[in-house]
Design a protein around this motif. Structure first.
Motif, PDB file in Angstrom:
ATOM      1  N   ASP A   1       0.826  -1.205   0.000  1.00 22.46           N
ATOM      2  CA  ASP A   1       0.000   0.000   0.000  1.00 22.46           C
ATOM      3  C   ASP A   1       0.863   1.258   0.000  1.00 22.46           C
ATOM      4  N   THR A   2       1.950   1.271   0.764  1.00 23.73           N
ATOM      5  CA  THR A   2       2.824   2.435   0.761  1.00 23.73           C
ATOM      6  C   THR A   2       3.613   2.524  -0.541  1.00 23.73           C
TER       7      THR A   2
ATOM      8  N   LYS B   1      -8.689  21.802  -9.919  1.00 29.95           N
ATOM      9  CA  LYS B   1     -10.037  22.107  -9.444  1.00 29.95           C
ATOM     10  C   LYS B   1     -10.106  22.274  -7.933  1.00 29.95           C
ATOM     11  N   ILE B   2      -9.304  21.493  -7.218  1.00 32.73           N
ATOM     12  CA  ILE B   2      -9.296  21.541  -5.756  1.00 32.73           C
ATOM     13  C   ILE B   2      -7.910  22.009  -5.320  1.00 32.73           C
ATOM     14  N   PRO B   3      -7.848  23.052  -4.496  1.00 33.34           N
ATOM     15  CA  PRO B   3      -6.525  23.527  -4.053  1.00 33.34           C
ATOM     16  C   PRO B   3      -5.749  22.442  -3.310  1.00 33.34           C
ATOM     17  N   GLY B   4      -4.437  22.454  -3.456  1.00 30.01           N
ATOM     18  CA  GLY B   4      -3.592  21.478  -2.794  1.00 30.01           C
ATOM     19  C   GLY B   4      -3.715  21.510  -1.284  1.00 30.01           C
ATOM     20  N   ASP B   5      -4.023  22.682  -0.738  1.00 31.15           N
ATOM     21  CA  ASP B   5      -4.172  22.782   0.706  1.00 31.15           C
ATOM     22  C   ASP B   5      -5.284  21.882   1.232  1.00 31.15           C
ATOM     23  N   VAL B   6      -6.316  21.662   0.434  1.00 31.41           N
ATOM     24  CA  VAL B   6      -7.419  20.791   0.849  1.00 31.41           C
ATOM     25  C   VAL B   6      -6.902  19.365   1.014  1.00 31.41           C
ATOM     26  N   PHE B   7      -6.107  18.884   0.049  1.00 31.09           N
ATOM     27  CA  PHE B   7      -5.522  17.548   0.152  1.00 31.09           C
ATOM     28  C   PHE B   7      -4.639  17.438   1.395  1.00 31.09           C
ATOM     29  N   SER B   8      -3.788  18.448   1.593  1.00 36.00           N
ATOM     30  CA  SER B   8      -2.869  18.414   2.730  1.00 36.00           C
ATOM     31  C   SER B   8      -3.607  18.433   4.060  1.00 36.00           C
ATOM     32  N   VAL B   9      -4.627  19.248   4.173  1.00 31.98           N
ATOM     33  CA  VAL B   9      -5.374  19.325   5.427  1.00 31.98           C
ATOM     34  C   VAL B   9      -6.100  18.012   5.703  1.00 31.98           C
ATOM     35  N   ILE B  10      -6.680  17.410   4.676  1.00 33.10           N
ATOM     36  CA  ILE B  10      -7.335  16.105   4.861  1.00 33.10           C
ATOM     37  C   ILE B  10      -6.294  15.067   5.286  1.00 33.10           C
ATOM     38  N   GLY B  11      -5.126  15.093   4.666  1.00 30.72           N
ATOM     39  CA  GLY B  11      -4.055  14.173   5.046  1.00 30.72           C
ATOM     40  C   GLY B  11      -3.599  14.384   6.481  1.00 30.72           C
ATOM     41  N   ILE B  12      -3.491  15.643   6.903  1.00 31.07           N
ATOM     42  CA  ILE B  12      -3.102  15.956   8.285  1.00 31.07           C
ATOM     43  C   ILE B  12      -4.174  15.467   9.253  1.00 31.07           C
ATOM     44  N   LEU B  13      -5.443  15.601   8.881  1.00 26.89           N
ATOM     45  CA  LEU B  13      -6.530  15.097   9.733  1.00 26.89           C
ATOM     46  C   LEU B  13      -6.476  13.569   9.853  1.00 26.89           C
ATOM     47  N   VAL B  14      -6.222  12.881   8.737  1.00 33.13           N
ATOM     48  CA  VAL B  14      -6.096  11.415   8.785  1.00 33.13           C
ATOM     49  C   VAL B  14      -4.912  11.032   9.671  1.00 33.13           C
ATOM     50  N   LEU B  15      -3.791  11.731   9.520  1.00 34.50           N
ATOM     51  CA  LEU B  15      -2.611  11.462  10.340  1.00 34.50           C
ATOM     52  C   LEU B  15      -2.913  11.687  11.822  1.00 34.50           C
ATOM     53  N   GLY B  16      -3.580  12.782  12.136  1.00 35.47           N
ATOM     54  CA  GLY B  16      -3.966  13.050  13.521  1.00 35.47           C
ATOM     55  C   GLY B  16      -4.883  11.984  14.080  1.00 35.47           C
TER      56      GLY B  16
ATOM     57  N   LEU C   1     -10.836  -2.944  14.693  1.00 33.23           N
ATOM     58  CA  LEU C   1      -9.858  -3.061  13.612  1.00 33.23           C
ATOM     59  C   LEU C   1      -8.982  -4.276  13.846  1.00 33.23           C
ATOM     60  N   GLY C   2      -8.283  -4.678  12.795  1.00 33.22           N
ATOM     61  CA  GLY C   2      -7.378  -5.816  12.907  1.00 33.22           C
ATOM     62  C   GLY C   2      -6.148  -5.448  13.706  1.00 33.22           C
ATOM     63  N   PRO C   3      -5.126  -6.268  13.634  1.00 29.09           N
ATOM     64  CA  PRO C   3      -3.878  -5.946  14.325  1.00 29.09           C
ATOM     65  C   PRO C   3      -3.335  -4.595  13.873  1.00 29.09           C
ATOM     66  N   ARG C   4      -2.589  -3.943  14.731  1.00 33.06           N
ATOM     67  CA  ARG C   4      -2.133  -2.573  14.492  1.00 33.06           C
ATOM     68  C   ARG C   4      -1.503  -2.387  13.120  1.00 33.06           C
ATOM     69  N   GLY C   5      -0.658  -3.295  12.711  1.00 31.56           N
ATOM     70  CA  GLY C   5       0.043  -3.146  11.444  1.00 31.56           C
ATOM     71  C   GLY C   5      -0.870  -3.135  10.240  1.00 31.56           C
ATOM     72  N   VAL C   6      -2.035  -3.779  10.355  1.00 31.89           N
ATOM     73  CA  VAL C   6      -2.945  -3.883   9.214  1.00 31.89           C
ATOM     74  C   VAL C   6      -3.487  -2.517   8.825  1.00 31.89           C
ATOM     75  N   TYR C   7      -4.018  -1.789   9.770  1.00 32.23           N
ATOM     76  CA  TYR C   7      -4.605  -0.486   9.425  1.00 32.23           C
ATOM     77  C   TYR C   7      -3.602   0.652   9.565  1.00 32.23           C
TER      78      TYR C   7
ATOM     79  N   LEU D   1      -1.474   5.468   7.271  1.00 28.05           N
ATOM     80  CA  LEU D   1      -0.325   6.372   7.133  1.00 28.05           C
ATOM     81  C   LEU D   1      -0.007   6.624   5.665  1.00 28.05           C
ATOM     82  N   ALA D   2      -0.077   5.579   4.846  1.00 27.29           N
ATOM     83  CA  ALA D   2       0.171   5.743   3.409  1.00 27.29           C
ATOM     84  C   ALA D   2      -0.845   6.712   2.810  1.00 27.29           C
ATOM     85  N   LEU D   3      -2.109   6.564   3.177  1.00 27.41           N
ATOM     86  CA  LEU D   3      -3.149   7.474   2.690  1.00 27.41           C
ATOM     87  C   LEU D   3      -2.879   8.902   3.155  1.00 27.41           C
ATOM     88  N   ALA D   4      -2.553   9.068   4.435  1.00 25.59           N
ATOM     89  CA  ALA D   4      -2.312  10.408   4.981  1.00 25.59           C
ATOM     90  C   ALA D   4      -1.153  11.086   4.261  1.00 25.59           C
ATOM     91  N   PHE D   5      -0.044  10.394   4.121  1.00 29.49           N
ATOM     92  CA  PHE D   5       1.117  11.016   3.488  1.00 29.49           C
ATOM     93  C   PHE D   5       0.938  11.193   1.987  1.00 29.49           C
TER      94      PHE D   5
END
Length: 167
Positions: A26-27, A45-60, A75-81, A86-90
């Motif tokens: 996934d990463t 169409k969508i400012p980059g800041d929107v992507f970054s803020v959503i990613g920061i929210l997922v990371l948080g 959820l499954g074991p920690r490593g699964v999710y 983290l890959a999605l957030a970054f």
């Protein structure tokens, strides 16, 4: 997630998740998608800041909500999710920072962050050493000054000295 879930289902050693490369597909896919320019047209169409803020929210969410909430029991074991989220957030943060009009890009292009970017591989290499020494350095301070019942304060009291020692 399914391959990683299957391996952790039959082999619950978290070290396996760190060492076996095909378990991080996934990463790897997130990096390949960024390299291929996926989402480039969306930033028109969508400012980059929107992507970054959503990613920061997922990371948080991953760092500060999941470990302390009942939702992690479903959820499954920690490593699964953990690595998938983290890959999605970054992915979202980097995708947003690739927009030249982004204020986050402007902020990260300031000298202290450029310096950290230049030494980032060294930070990666040496962070494990700092992680090993930092808790010992802060443990006495923690017991003397910090309410041990607050895990977030304890986490910051270990992470911030480890970061300073790494740099």
């Amino acid at each position: 997630g399914r391959l990683r879930w299957g391996v952790t289902r039959f082999h619950d050693n978290e070290l396996t998740l760190w060492v076996v490369p095909f378990l991080h597909f996934d990463t790897i896919v997130a990096g390949l998608l960024l390299g291929a320019g996926v989402g480039w047209r969306l930033t028109d169409k969508i400012p980059g800041d929107v992507f970054s803020v959503i990613g920061i929210l997922v990371l948080g969410f991953v760092l500060f909500v999941l470990p302390y909430r009942d939702v992690s029991a479903y959820l499954g074991p920690r490593g699964v999710y953990f690595f998938t989220l983290l890959a999605l957030a970054f992915f979202l943060i980097v995708r947003g920072c690739l927009d030249d009009r982004s204020w986050i890009t402007w902020f990260l292009s300031r000298q202290p962050f450029v310096f950290l970017g230049r030494i980032s591989y060294g930070l990666y290499v040496w962070h494990w050493v700092a992680n090993e020494f930092s808790p010992g350095l802060t443990r006495s301070w923690l017991t003397a000054h910090v309410n041990a019942g607050n895990p977030r304060v304890g986490w910051l009291a270990v992470v911030l000295p480890a970061l300073a020692l790494t740099i």
